[in-house]
Scaffold this motif. Structure first.
Motif: not given
Length: 403
Positions: A162-180
Motif C-alpha cells: 500500500a505504501r508503494a502505491g502499486r502491486a508487485p509483479k514478483v515476490i522473491y523468497t527463499i522459503p527454506n533455511f533462508q540465505n542469509p
C-alpha cells in the motif's frame, strides 16, 4: 585519423547492475597469501563432494557425451530430477522441467521473463545478494519485507505494498533455511503468500537451494504442494548445495507455457547446459547414490551448526545473537552490547588480515541495512577449523573496539 573516445555508450540497464560481494569474495580469497578460515562462501567443503563417483562416471564411455544437447536438458536428467522431486513430495511432469546452468540461470530466466523496467519486486530483507542483483539488472524496483524467526513477515506485505502505491509483479523468497538468515517460512505464511499473489496478479519466485538439507524439525509443505500446478509459482532449484557448486547444474519447475518461453530465452544464453555434466549427474542419480549422500550431509551439517553456535557463544557471549536454523548452511549473526556500534563492512578487511572471511550484513539488502550483522557459513569448516576462525574474528573485533 581521429582518436577514439574513452567512453563507451552502455545500455541504460547497466546503471542498475550491481556486482555480487559473495561471488567477488572467491577471487579476493584466492588472491590472499596467508591462511584464511572461510566462513564467506556458501559451499560444501571438498571432503563432502563425491569426487570419486564423479571421476568414475565422467571416465565412462558414453556416445554423444560431448555433443550439443537439447536446450530443455538431457532426457535422462529430466527423468531423474522428476523422480527426486517426487521423493521430496512434489509431483511434477517433464513438461514443467528445464535444466539450467546453476540456480543463478534459473533466477535470471525467471526475472527476464517476468519483469519490465520499473516493475515492483518484493524481496526479503535480508536476502540473497544475487537475487537482488538479478532483479535490478532487469531494471526492477525492489522493496523490502522484514524477516523474523518464521521467515518473511508476510502479514506486513499489504501495508508495504500500500505504501508503494502499486502491486508487485514478483515476490522473491527463499522459503527454506533462508540465505542469509537460516530461517524457514511458516506454513501459515506460505498459504497467505499464495493468496496475496493471486490477489495482486503476482508470481512467487520460489528459490530453494537448501530444502533437501533439513537436519532438524519437520518439513513444511512447499508452495507447489499447497497449490499444485499453480502457474504463479516458479520453482528455482540447484544441485550446487547438495552435490557441488562447480557443476553448475540446476533446474526450474514452471508452468509449461512459461517453460516454452524459458527455452527460447535460454537458447539466446548458452544453447544448453553442459552435456557431460548433465549426464554425469543423471548417472549419479540413476545409481541411487543421492539419498545416502544427503543423509550424510544432514548429519555433518547438524554437527557443524551446533559447533558454530557453541563456539560463537563461548567467544562472544551476550555481545552477539544468532539464528538457529534447522537446515541449510548459514548463521545470521548480529552484534549487540559493547559491539553494537561495530560496522561489519569496516571490520571485514581487519578480519581478513587476521585470517578469517565472512560476508558483511549490508551485502544482503538493497537498502544497505544490517551494518551490525554478518553471515557465516558453517557447512564448509570442521569444528576445529571453526574454533580457529572464530578466535581470529575475535582478535579482529578486539582490534576494532580497542580504545
Amino acid at each position: 585519423m581521429s582518436t577514439p573516445t574513452s567512453t563507451i555508450r552502455m545500455a541504460s540497464r547497466t546503471r542498475t547492475m550491481i556486482g555480487s560481494i559473495i561471488d567477488s569474495s572467491t577471487a579476493l580469497l584466492a588472491s590472499q597469501k596467508h591462511d584464511i578460515v572461510r566462513f564467506a562462501m556458501g559451499a560444501p567443503n571438498a571432503e563432502l563432494i563425491p569426487t570419486a563417483d564423479f571421476d568414475r562416471l565422467l571416465g565412462a564411455h558414453a556416445p554423444g557425451r560431448y555433443d550439443y544437447g537439447a536446450t530443455e536438458g538431457e532426457p535422462e536428467l529430466i527423468a531423474q530430477v522428476q523422480a527426486f522431486q517426487q521423493r521430496l513430495g512434489i509431483d511434477t511432469e517433464p513438461e514443467r522441467l528445464l535444466i539450467t546452468t546453476g540456480g543463478m540461470q534459473g533466477l535470471d530466466l525467471a526475472f527476464k521473463l517476468l519483469l519490465d523496467p520499473g516493475d515492483l519486486v518484493v524481496v526479503e530483507a535480508p536476502t540473497y545478494t544475487n537475487g537482488i542483483g538479478t532483479a535490478l539488472s532487469y531494471q526492477a524496483e525492489v522493496i523490502e519485507a522484514p524477516v523474523d524467526a518464521d521467515g518473511m513477515i508476510v502479514e506486513d506485505l499489504p501495508d508495504i505494498v500500500a505504501r508503494a502505491g502499486r502491486a508487485p509483479k514478483v515476490i522473491y523468497t527463499i522459503p527454506n533455511f533462508q540465505n542469509p538468515s537460516g530461517t524457514t517460512m511458516s506454513l501459515a505464511r506460505r498459504q497467505l503468500l499464495l493468496e496475496l499473489a493471486e490477489e495482486w496478479d503476482a508470481v512467487i519466485v520460489d528459490d530453494d537451494p537448501y530444502g533437501a538439507l533439513r537436519f532438524d524439525g519437520e518439513d513444511v509443505p512447499a508452495f507447489a504442494q499447497l497449490s499444485p500446478g499453480n502457474p504463479r509459482v516458479v520453482q528455482v532449484r540447484t544441485f550446487s548445495k547438495i552435490l557441488a557448486p562447480g557443476l553448475r547444474v540446476g533446474w526450474v519447475d514452471v508452468d509449461p507455457a512459461l517453460r516454452a518461453k524459458a527455452i527460447d530465452a535460454k537458447q539466446a544464453m548458452d544453447t544448453c547446459t553442459s552435456v557431460p555434466t548433465q549426464r554425469m549427474v543423471a548417472d549419479y542419480l540413476s545409481e541411487g547414490l543421492l539419498d545416502a549422500h544427503l543423509t550424510r550431509l544432514r548429519g555433518v551439517y547438524r554437527q557443524r551448526k551446533q559447533a558454530m553456535r557453541r563456539i560463537m557463544t563461548a567467544q562472544f557471549g551476550d555481545d552477539v545473537t544468532m539464528t538457529d536454523p534447522q537446515g541449510g548452511f548459514f548463521l545470521w549473526v548480529a552484534l549487540q552490547g559493547r559491539l553494537a556500534a561495530l560496522d561489519t563492512q569496516k571490520l571485514f578487511p581487519v578480519a581478513l588480515r587476521h585470517g578469517v572471511a565472512y560476508i558483511p550484513g549490508p551485502a544482503f539488502a538493497a537498502s544497505g541495512r544490517f551494518g551490525n550483522a554478518l553471515r557465516v557459513c558453517f557447512a564448509t569448516s570442521t569444528p576445529e577449523r571453526m574454533a580457529d576462525g572464530v578466535a581470529r574474528l575475535a582478535a579482529a573485533v578486539d582490534e576494532q573496539v580497542a580504545p
